[in-house]
Write a protein that holds these residues in place. Structure first.
Motif: not given
Lengths: 148, 148
Positions: B120-148
């Motif tokens: 839905s973000i991609k769809k909205d951005i296409e309208e707002i910026f008047d572009v066709n989104i061909e692809d995306h990359s999303l990476y979340l960088y995280a650390t584990s909450r588990k206790k060692k």
DNA sequence: ATCCCTGCAAACGCTTTGCACATGA
DNA sequence: TCATGTGCAAAGCGTTTGCAGGGAT
């Protein structure tokens, strides 16, 4: 666009505290690089920063640029991007809202946007996967709809 | 985990049609590489693929691997990732749902997730910026909450 | 018989590293 | 003083390229 003096001072202050806290020396090179980065808007890479600084007031080596950028990343004053080229790009991140990027693939142009749904996705993922999300990178690759 | 024979055949068929359509030769190397990639799950890099193939049934050069991966990217059979290391990683993308990645920074582990809000973000951005989104990359960088 | 593809090794380009000298603390 | 930072050049390393020989069509 450059920042107001008061704002530059704030950034210098943040960096100074960071250097003190980590027992790193406050060398003129480090502050010159910081000032140069904060004197302009937008994205930059190491090489263009190197050229720019050596053509102007201050002569620095590439090694020092890489070292200092590392410190600026750690202190949160600079963000790093990999837009898909072979080299890294950077941008200043203080007084600069968190945002994501749209890369117009046919021109290489980079636009910025902000969408609150990213935050809610991150929050949900933290719960689902039991992790703390420290950071994210989102790039949308697009082509322009405009007629030539 | 390998795919069923019928599914591998389908992938080979897609690649064959791609090669025909672009007047590229149907060499044994190209099909070996495709099969090798589709014989296992998960992410891989060029070097590990090179090692794996040379230890096994088929001997290929790095040059051919890079060339063929390029064709596989163009044909949509493989996706490319830059998880933040100096090298590129890839994964097969046919019979493989679109998904994004969580990188556990302390272990290097990579998890996958899917969230409809991205679309839905991609769809909205296409309208707002008047572009066709061909692809995306999303990476979340995280650390584990588990206790060692 | 073409001429595209492959393999090999060298070249590339960004980044990192080693080392001698300089300098902040 | 002296450990840390800097500059220079060389090394690293994933990827690309040039070229000669081989194979698909």
């Amino acid at each position: 666009m450059a920042l107001k003096n008061t704002k530059i001072d704030k950034v210098i202050d943040v960096f100074t505290k960071f250097l003190n806290h980590h027992n790193h020396r406050k060398t003129p090179e480090r502050f010159s690089i910081l000032s140069e980065i904060y004197s302009t808007d937008g994205h930059f890479d190491i090489d263009s920063l190197y050229e720019k600084m050596n053509k102007k007031n201050y002569r620095v080596s590439r090694a020092t640029l890489y070292n200092t950028i590392e410190l600026l990343l750690e202190s949160g004053l600079v963000r790093k991007h990999q837009f898909g080229d072979s080299f890294s790009q950077y941008e200043r991140s203080y007084f600069n809202n968190q945002h994501d990027h749209i890369i117009i693939t046919d021109t290489g142009e980079v636009k910025e946007f902000c969408d609150p749904r990213i935050q809610s996705i991150k929050k949900d993922i933290e719960e689902i996967f039991d992790v703390n999300i420290e950071d994210h990178s989102l790039y949308l690759y697009a082509t322009s709809r405009k007629k030539k």
